[in-house]
Design a protein around this motif. Sequence first.
Motif, mmCIF file in Angstrom:
data_model
loop_
_atom_site.group_PDB
_atom_site.id
_atom_site.type_symbol
_atom_site.label_atom_id
_atom_site.label_comp_id
_atom_site.label_asym_id
_atom_site.label_seq_id
_atom_site.Cartn_x
_atom_site.Cartn_y
_atom_site.Cartn_z
ATOM 1 N N UNK B 100 0.831 -1.206 0.000
ATOM 2 C CA UNK B 100 0.000 0.000 0.000
ATOM 3 C C UNK B 100 0.871 1.264 0.000
ATOM 4 N N UNK B 101 1.955 1.221 0.741
ATOM 5 C CA UNK B 101 2.897 2.354 0.770
ATOM 6 C C UNK B 101 3.438 2.644 -0.633
ATOM 7 N N UNK B 104 0.729 4.297 -2.650
ATOM 8 C CA UNK B 104 0.545 5.707 -2.296
ATOM 9 C C UNK B 104 1.657 6.566 -2.898
ATOM 10 N N UNK B 105 2.853 6.000 -3.007
ATOM 11 C CA UNK B 105 3.946 6.744 -3.647
ATOM 12 C C UNK B 105 3.683 6.854 -5.153
#
Lengths: 241, 241
Positions: B100-101, B104-105
């Motif tokens: 997920x990180x 998001x990036x």
Amino acid sequence: MIYELYYWPGIQGRGEFIRLGLEEAGADYVDFALKPEEEGGGVSALDRFLDGRDVARPPFAPPFLKAGRQVIGQTANILLFLGERLHLAPRDSAGRLWTHQLQLTISDFIVEIHDTHHPIAGGLYYAQQKREAKRRSKDFLADRLPKFLGYFERVLQRNPRGPGMVGARISYADLSMAQVVAGLRYAFPIATRKALRARPRLRALHDEVFARPRIRRYVESDRRLAFNNDDIFRHYPELDG
Amino acid sequence: MIYELYYWPGIQGRGEFIRLGLEEAGADYVDFALKPEEEGGGVSALDRFLDGRDVARPPFAPPFLKAGRQVIGQTANILLFLGERLHLAPRDSAGRLWTHQLQLTISDFIVEIHDTHHPIAGGLYYAQQKREAKRRSKDFLADRLPKFLGYFERVLQRNPRGPGMVGARISYADLSMAQVVAGLRYAFPIATRKALRARPRLRALHDEVFARPRIRRYVESDRRLAFNNDDIFRHYPELDG
């Protein structure tokens, strides 16, 4: 568990959304931005993770949070993680997802707020893009600010168990929303007063959050940095109105 | 479960990141953007959720996904939800958060790509902000494009189990990354060729994703819209180089 928060020193920035969550929950944490370089704090602490060759899952940018061995990046992602552990989000998966959805919409809002003073490049000074900033701010205040605030007011209205946006308890998205309201009042005092006139629920949410005992103690402490013009929310009078 | 995807007709846009996930997983879904208005599709279908007074948890903007009674907004949030159900993300919570990180990036990257042609306002035409678009694109290609691509190349390099960014299996973040590479090649063919020269892992990830049988079938179908200049990725030769 003692959390370690890594963020740029000298500004509230995106780190502040994490700090508000940690403070509201009364969590134990070390804020490396506030420690002097000699004690392993400051920018050098960040660089170890951003540029270190031994970090298996490197963050793209601060803020990031160290929780045990896990290094977690992206503001909304950190809050997703903390929300569950610190009871700042509902327990059911639909409620958790909805809280995160609100946080991601707040993230979008924050990018647009930031870009009012930096529409061309984050790496250039404001003075180098002042003309463009005026054009972008004009559009932002006329179209985007009312659209975002109108949306969040509607969300509050549709949650009869309020004062927050999700269920009966204050969530991390509420803390972030209150911080955005405070930041907008600093950056665009005239336009924000006007825009909040017909949005009583957002004003009440702001007051509710900043009246909470732990948040009030935090804001009155020397840990809370002041809003300033190196930050996301900047007050340039020529952009307001 | 038949998923319902709601997005603007006529463009790939942010809806495409969801479509690639659904297609790769072979999920059953209805894409309302592709249905004619008379059959309940098109923009009217979106408005029922965006403006409807009876939607308890309204999305701010498309895309959103209906899964049973749940309406889920925000691209990365939808993928977080689908990733778990469609096995497009690891099962362990640290792996899920890391995927997920990355997503998001990628979301941050997409905003910056979009704003190269719309640095002043999404509501104005490109022609009304062409001078500013040139300035912003110049900075984007010099500083931001290499920073983002360099980051994702590094992430690929640090995952020895590759070809993707997370573990041994292709994740939704990999599908999105491949789509971004394809979009960049459409929008900035000259600059992207140059930037990808020293990034073999990103090129290989793109090829890996678009060679997968279900993705290939999808891309060859009439469901896949072509890149075009009403979309996030736009080809204006004067911005490239």
